[in-house]
Design an enzyme around this catalytic site. Sequence first.
Site, PDB file in Angstrom:
ATOM      1  N   GLY A  49       0.751  -1.243   0.000  1.00 40.28           N
ATOM      2  CA  GLY A  49       0.000   0.000   0.000  1.00 40.28           C
ATOM      3  C   GLY A  49       0.781   1.293   0.000  1.00 40.28           C
ATOM      4  O   GLY A  49       0.184   2.370   0.027  1.00 40.28           O
ATOM      5  N   TRP A  51       2.526   2.850  -2.367  1.00 38.72           N
ATOM      6  CA  TRP A  51       2.276   3.724  -3.521  1.00 38.72           C
ATOM      7  C   TRP A  51       0.894   4.352  -3.437  1.00 38.72           C
ATOM      8  O   TRP A  51       0.708   5.518  -3.791  1.00 38.72           O
ATOM      9  CB  TRP A  51       2.451   2.943  -4.823  1.00 38.72           C
ATOM     10  CG  TRP A  51       3.877   2.890  -5.282  1.00 38.72           C
ATOM     11  CD1 TRP A  51       4.994   2.900  -4.505  1.00 38.72           C
ATOM     12  CD2 TRP A  51       4.336   2.832  -6.638  1.00 38.72           C
ATOM     13  NE1 TRP A  51       6.121   2.849  -5.283  1.00 38.72           N
ATOM     14  CE2 TRP A  51       5.747   2.798  -6.594  1.00 38.72           C
ATOM     15  CE3 TRP A  51       3.702   2.791  -7.868  1.00 38.72           C
ATOM     16  CZ2 TRP A  51       6.534   2.739  -7.742  1.00 38.72           C
ATOM     17  CZ3 TRP A  51       4.479   2.722  -9.023  1.00 38.72           C
ATOM     18  CH2 TRP A  51       5.875   2.700  -8.955  1.00 38.72           C
ATOM     19  N   ASP A  69      -4.638  -5.409  -5.928  1.00 32.81           N
ATOM     20  CA  ASP A  69      -3.521  -6.340  -5.866  1.00 32.81           C
ATOM     21  C   ASP A  69      -4.078  -7.747  -5.712  1.00 32.81           C
ATOM     22  O   ASP A  69      -5.174  -7.941  -5.171  1.00 32.81           O
ATOM     23  CB  ASP A  69      -2.594  -6.021  -4.685  1.00 32.81           C
ATOM     24  CG  ASP A  69      -1.225  -6.680  -4.838  1.00 32.81           C
ATOM     25  OD1 ASP A  69      -0.272  -5.965  -5.186  1.00 32.81           O
ATOM     26  OD2 ASP A  69      -1.114  -7.907  -4.631  1.00 32.81           O
ATOM     27  N   ASP A  87      -7.155  -9.872  -9.492  1.00 35.63           N
ATOM     28  CA  ASP A  87      -6.167 -10.395 -10.434  1.00 35.63           C
ATOM     29  C   ASP A  87      -6.349  -9.643 -11.748  1.00 35.63           C
ATOM     30  O   ASP A  87      -7.394  -9.766 -12.390  1.00 35.63           O
ATOM     31  CB  ASP A  87      -6.395 -11.893 -10.633  1.00 35.63           C
ATOM     32  CG  ASP A  87      -5.419 -12.526 -11.608  1.00 35.63           C
ATOM     33  OD1 ASP A  87      -4.573 -11.801 -12.180  1.00 35.63           O
ATOM     34  OD2 ASP A  87      -5.517 -13.752 -11.817  1.00 35.63           O
ATOM     35  N   ASP A 111       3.372  -1.110  -9.945  1.00 35.28           N
ATOM     36  CA  ASP A 111       4.583  -1.624  -9.301  1.00 35.28           C
ATOM     37  C   ASP A 111       4.526  -3.155  -9.263  1.00 35.28           C
ATOM     38  O   ASP A 111       5.188  -3.789  -8.451  1.00 35.28           O
ATOM     39  CB  ASP A 111       4.701  -1.048  -7.880  1.00 35.28           C
ATOM     40  CG  ASP A 111       6.093  -1.215  -7.284  1.00 35.28           C
ATOM     41  OD1 ASP A 111       7.067  -1.170  -8.052  1.00 35.28           O
ATOM     42  OD2 ASP A 111       6.192  -1.397  -6.062  1.00 35.28           O
ATOM     43  N   LYS A 151       6.717  -0.748 -13.738  1.00 37.11           N
ATOM     44  CA  LYS A 151       8.000  -1.365 -13.379  1.00 37.11           C
ATOM     45  C   LYS A 151       8.286  -2.538 -14.303  1.00 37.11           C
ATOM     46  O   LYS A 151       7.399  -3.331 -14.603  1.00 37.11           O
ATOM     47  CB  LYS A 151       7.975  -1.849 -11.928  1.00 37.11           C
ATOM     48  CG  LYS A 151       9.268  -2.547 -11.513  1.00 37.11           C
ATOM     49  CD  LYS A 151       9.392  -2.679 -10.016  1.00 37.11           C
ATOM     50  CE  LYS A 151       8.466  -3.728  -9.439  1.00 37.11           C
ATOM     51  NZ  LYS A 151       8.644  -3.853  -7.978  1.00 37.11           N
TER      52      LYS A 151
END
Length: 201
Positions: A49, A51, A69, A87, A111, A151
Site C-alpha cells: 500500500g 504507492w 492487488d 487479479d 509496481d 515497473k
Amino acid sequence: MKTYRDHYFLKAKQENYPARSIYKLKEIDNRFKLFRQGMKVLDLGAAPGSWSLGAAERVGPKGRVLACDLQTTDTQFPPNVTFMQEDVFNRSEAFEDALAAMGPFHVVISDMAPRTTGTRFTDQARSLELCIEALAVADHCLIKGGSFVVKIFMGPDVKQLLDALRARFETVKTFKPKSSRVESKETFYVCLGYRGDGQQD
C-alpha cells in the site's frame, strides 16, 4: 550494501509507510510531476500500500485512488483510497464496475512484479507479461493526456513493450530511482501524454 538498504527500510517505518517502495514513487513524481490535487489514480500491484498512500497524499482529499492487488493488505488507507483484491489477468465484474465508476484516470501506476524464481530469463519474461497487461488496463481507462508508470525487469525482450508505449504516449522515459537497490534489475518506464488511441492498435 546492507546499510544502504536499511536506510530506506528504516525511513519507511519511521514515516509510517508499509514498504520502502514509497521513495521510488516520490522520486518519480518529484522528477516528472505526475500528480496534482484532485486527480484520479489507478494503482496496480498496490499491496502492501505504500504507492497508494503516496498517491493519495499528492492528489489530496478531493482526489481518488483505486488500488488493486492479487494479495490483500492490512494497511489502513485514508478515505480517498479504495482497495480491491483483484487479479488483473482475470478481472471481476465488480472491479470493472469500479473502473467505470471511478475512471477515467489521470494516472495509472504499476509496481507489479512476478514472484521471482531466481532464473533471470523467466523472471524477466513474467515481468514483461505483467507490464503488457498493465498497459492493456491503462488503454481501457486512462484519459487522453494522462500518465502511465510501470515497473519492468530489464531484459532482451523489452523492445516490444517500448514500441507499444511509444505508439501510445508522447514521451517515454526510462528511470531508475536512487532508492532502488543497486543490484536490482528493476527500472521504470515513465510515460507522459497518452494519445488516447491505444485501443485501436
